[in-house]
Design a protein around this motif. Structure first.
Motif, mmCIF file in Angstrom:
data_model
loop_
_atom_site.group_PDB
_atom_site.id
_atom_site.type_symbol
_atom_site.label_atom_id
_atom_site.label_comp_id
_atom_site.label_asym_id
_atom_site.label_seq_id
_atom_site.Cartn_x
_atom_site.Cartn_y
_atom_site.Cartn_z
ATOM 1 N N GLU A 50 0.815 -1.212 0.000
ATOM 2 C CA GLU A 50 0.000 0.000 0.000
ATOM 3 C C GLU A 50 0.849 1.262 0.000
ATOM 4 O O GLU A 50 0.476 2.279 -0.593
ATOM 5 C CB GLU A 50 -0.959 0.001 1.199
ATOM 6 C CG GLU A 50 -0.311 0.109 2.554
ATOM 7 C CD GLU A 50 -1.303 0.002 3.706
ATOM 8 O OE1 GLU A 50 -1.386 0.968 4.505
ATOM 9 O OE2 GLU A 50 -2.003 -1.027 3.811
ATOM 10 N N VAL A 51 2.021 1.187 0.638
ATOM 11 C CA VAL A 51 2.919 2.348 0.659
ATOM 12 C C VAL A 51 3.636 2.492 -0.678
ATOM 13 O O VAL A 51 3.746 3.591 -1.232
ATOM 14 C CB VAL A 51 3.929 2.218 1.820
ATOM 15 C CG1 VAL A 51 4.975 3.329 1.750
ATOM 16 C CG2 VAL A 51 3.196 2.257 3.152
ATOM 17 N N LEU A 52 4.108 1.381 -1.237
ATOM 18 C CA LEU A 52 4.791 1.440 -2.531
ATOM 19 C C LEU A 52 3.861 1.932 -3.628
ATOM 20 O O LEU A 52 4.294 2.637 -4.555
ATOM 21 C CB LEU A 52 5.353 0.066 -2.895
ATOM 22 C CG LEU A 52 6.499 -0.446 -2.022
ATOM 23 C CD1 LEU A 52 6.972 -1.803 -2.518
ATOM 24 C CD2 LEU A 52 7.658 0.542 -1.983
ATOM 25 N N LEU A 53 2.572 1.588 -3.537
ATOM 26 C CA LEU A 53 1.610 2.053 -4.533
ATOM 27 C C LEU A 53 1.519 3.576 -4.534
ATOM 28 O O LEU A 53 1.493 4.206 -5.594
ATOM 29 C CB LEU A 53 0.240 1.434 -4.274
ATOM 30 C CG LEU A 53 -0.882 1.869 -5.226
ATOM 31 C CD1 LEU A 53 -0.553 1.492 -6.665
ATOM 32 C CD2 LEU A 53 -2.219 1.255 -4.811
ATOM 33 N N VAL A 54 1.488 4.172 -3.353
ATOM 34 C CA VAL A 54 1.439 5.635 -3.261
ATOM 35 C C VAL A 54 2.691 6.249 -3.888
ATOM 36 O O VAL A 54 2.615 7.224 -4.644
ATOM 37 C CB VAL A 54 1.297 6.086 -1.791
ATOM 38 C CG1 VAL A 54 1.418 7.613 -1.690
ATOM 39 C CG2 VAL A 54 -0.043 5.633 -1.218
ATOM 40 N N ILE A 55 3.861 5.670 -3.600
ATOM 41 C CA ILE A 55 5.112 6.209 -4.146
ATOM 42 C C ILE A 55 5.135 6.071 -5.663
ATOM 43 O O ILE A 55 5.571 6.985 -6.381
ATOM 44 C CB ILE A 55 6.320 5.513 -3.506
ATOM 45 C CG1 ILE A 55 6.312 5.724 -1.988
ATOM 46 C CG2 ILE A 55 7.624 6.055 -4.096
ATOM 47 C CD1 ILE A 55 7.394 4.956 -1.254
ATOM 48 N N LYS A 56 4.652 4.943 -6.190
ATOM 49 C CA LYS A 56 4.600 4.763 -7.639
ATOM 50 C C LYS A 56 3.679 5.792 -8.281
ATOM 51 O O LYS A 56 3.971 6.330 -9.364
ATOM 52 C CB LYS A 56 4.113 3.348 -7.973
ATOM 53 C CG LYS A 56 5.140 2.270 -7.707
ATOM 54 C CD LYS A 56 4.555 0.896 -8.029
ATOM 55 C CE LYS A 56 5.523 -0.221 -7.698
ATOM 56 N NZ LYS A 56 4.923 -1.549 -7.943
ATOM 57 N N GLU A 57 2.556 6.085 -7.633
ATOM 58 C CA GLU A 57 1.639 7.093 -8.172
ATOM 59 C C GLU A 57 2.302 8.464 -8.206
ATOM 60 O O GLU A 57 2.119 9.230 -9.167
ATOM 61 C CB GLU A 57 0.360 7.131 -7.337
ATOM 62 C CG GLU A 57 -0.516 5.889 -7.502
ATOM 63 C CD GLU A 57 -1.689 5.871 -6.544
ATOM 64 O OE1 GLU A 57 -1.715 6.714 -5.608
ATOM 65 O OE2 GLU A 57 -2.583 5.023 -6.711
ATOM 66 N N LEU A 58 3.078 8.788 -7.182
ATOM 67 C CA LEU A 58 3.806 10.062 -7.179
ATOM 68 C C LEU A 58 4.831 10.105 -8.306
ATOM 69 O O LEU A 58 5.017 11.141 -8.948
ATOM 70 C CB LEU A 58 4.495 10.263 -5.824
ATOM 71 C CG LEU A 58 3.577 10.419 -4.616
ATOM 72 C CD1 LEU A 58 4.394 10.442 -3.328
ATOM 73 C CD2 LEU A 58 2.732 11.678 -4.726
ATOM 74 N N ALA A 59 5.496 8.976 -8.541
ATOM 75 C CA ALA A 59 6.455 8.905 -9.648
ATOM 76 C C ALA A 59 5.761 9.166 -10.976
ATOM 77 O O ALA A 59 6.262 9.916 -11.824
ATOM 78 C CB ALA A 59 7.146 7.542 -9.660
ATOM 79 N N ASP A 60 4.583 8.564 -11.164
ATOM 80 C CA ASP A 60 3.833 8.745 -12.411
ATOM 81 C C ASP A 60 3.369 10.190 -12.584
ATOM 82 O O ASP A 60 3.189 10.659 -13.717
ATOM 83 C CB ASP A 60 2.630 7.806 -12.446
ATOM 84 C CG ASP A 60 3.031 6.350 -12.597
ATOM 85 O OD1 ASP A 60 4.154 6.100 -13.074
ATOM 86 O OD2 ASP A 60 2.239 5.462 -12.225
ATOM 87 N N GLU A 61 3.176 10.893 -11.460
ATOM 88 C CA GLU A 61 2.754 12.301 -11.522
ATOM 89 C C GLU A 61 3.915 13.239 -11.818
ATOM 90 O O GLU A 61 3.700 14.432 -12.038
ATOM 91 C CB GLU A 61 2.095 12.702 -10.206
ATOM 92 C CG GLU A 61 0.745 12.020 -9.962
ATOM 93 C CD GLU A 61 0.203 12.319 -8.584
ATOM 94 O OE1 GLU A 61 0.744 13.227 -7.911
ATOM 95 O OE2 GLU A 61 -0.751 11.639 -8.174
ATOM 96 N N GLY A 62 5.137 12.707 -11.802
ATOM 97 C CA GLY A 62 6.281 13.535 -12.169
ATOM 98 C C GLY A 62 7.029 14.163 -11.014
ATOM 99 O O GLY A 62 7.843 15.073 -11.226
#
Length: 267
Positions: free
Chosen positions: A195-207
């Motif tokens: 659940e934490v890695l998913l949030v970080i991946k979403e931030l990466a996708d947002e730039g």
């Protein structure tokens, strides 16, 4: 096309960082460039200097030598640091801290404050922004990580994964140019890591521009633009994850990945 291809403007450049704790030289000349929108992942064995690199970029540690330039601003020269007045050295640390935010391994939430109060503490009391403004922004951020119903909870009422998500929101609330993650999942139970890695991946996708110290190599494969392998206070090898994980060039990198990846691949 990777984020690095789309964002070629350097946000932070560090050259020749050295740091010693007593007789232990933890950093032995680290060169690092972070481009806007880039995700850099630092891997390596315990004690290799990864966390000290992040803390140096954030001003939590003061290198003994080297330079850091943030967003084309004035060069912070640690070679002359010992000769500078304490007031100037403090200004240098704040110059780094004002541009970045750290997500720590153990959350570091204030236990006596609610979730919402933890999130607004920095932007309200340190950045001195309008309380109404930061509260509204904090509620939006909590909603985006699925914690809108926990705004009035205390940290001890949350799971480890929820506490770490609050830590990420607290960093985002500062509106930093650079997000730094120091092993954000290592203190979590295995079922909470995702659940934490998913949030970080979403931030990466947002730039978002991010530097991440982690032992989650599958995450590094999927989310990183650039991977640095550190050992003994030096960057032994670096490259795109597809290259570094499948065809590492240095024997030390090969040894490390063989120990870590074989159990993962056979799971």
């Amino acid at each position: 096309m990777s984020r690095t291809d789309r964002h070629t403007e350097p946000l932070l450049t560090a050259r020749g960082l050295h740091k010693r704790f007593g007789d232990n030289e933890v950093l032995q000349g680290i060169d690092l460039t972070l481009h806007r929108g880039e995700v850099v992942v630092l891997i390596g064995p315990s004690g290799s200097g990864k966390t000290t690199v992040l803390r140096s970029l954030n001003g939590l540690e003061t290198p003994d030598a080297g330079t850091i330039v943030v967003d084309g601003g004035p060069e912070i020269d640690f070679d002359s640091g010992a000769r500078l007045p304490a007031r100037v050295r403090k200004q240098q640390r704040f110059a780094l801290r004002d541009r970045s935010a750290m997500v720590f391994q153990h959350h570091n939430l204030f236990p006596h404050l609610t979730v919402l109060e933890n999130v607004i503490e920095g932007p309200w009391r340190v950045q001195r922004r309008s309380k109404a403004e930061v509260v509204a922004e904090a509620r939006v951020l909590l909603d985006r990580v699925g914690l809108s119903d926990k705004a009035d909870a205390r940290p001890h009422q949350l799971s480890g994964g929820q506490q770490q998500r609050v830590g990420i929101v607290r960093a985002l609330a500062l509106k930093p140019d650079l997000l730094l993650f120091d092993e954000p999942t290592s203190a979590l139970d295995p079922e909470l890591v995702g659940e934490v890695l998913l949030v970080i991946k979403e931030l990466a996708d947002e730039g978002w521009t991010m530097a991440v110290v982690t032992h989650e190599l599958q995450f590094a494969r999927e989310a990183a633009d650039h991977v640095l392998f550190l050992d003994g206070g030096v960057i032994v090898e670096q490259g795109a994850p597809a290259q570094l994980f499948t065809a590492p060039q240095h024997e030390r990198t090969q040894r490390f990945l063989t120990r870590i990846l074989r159990p993962m691949d056979g799971a």
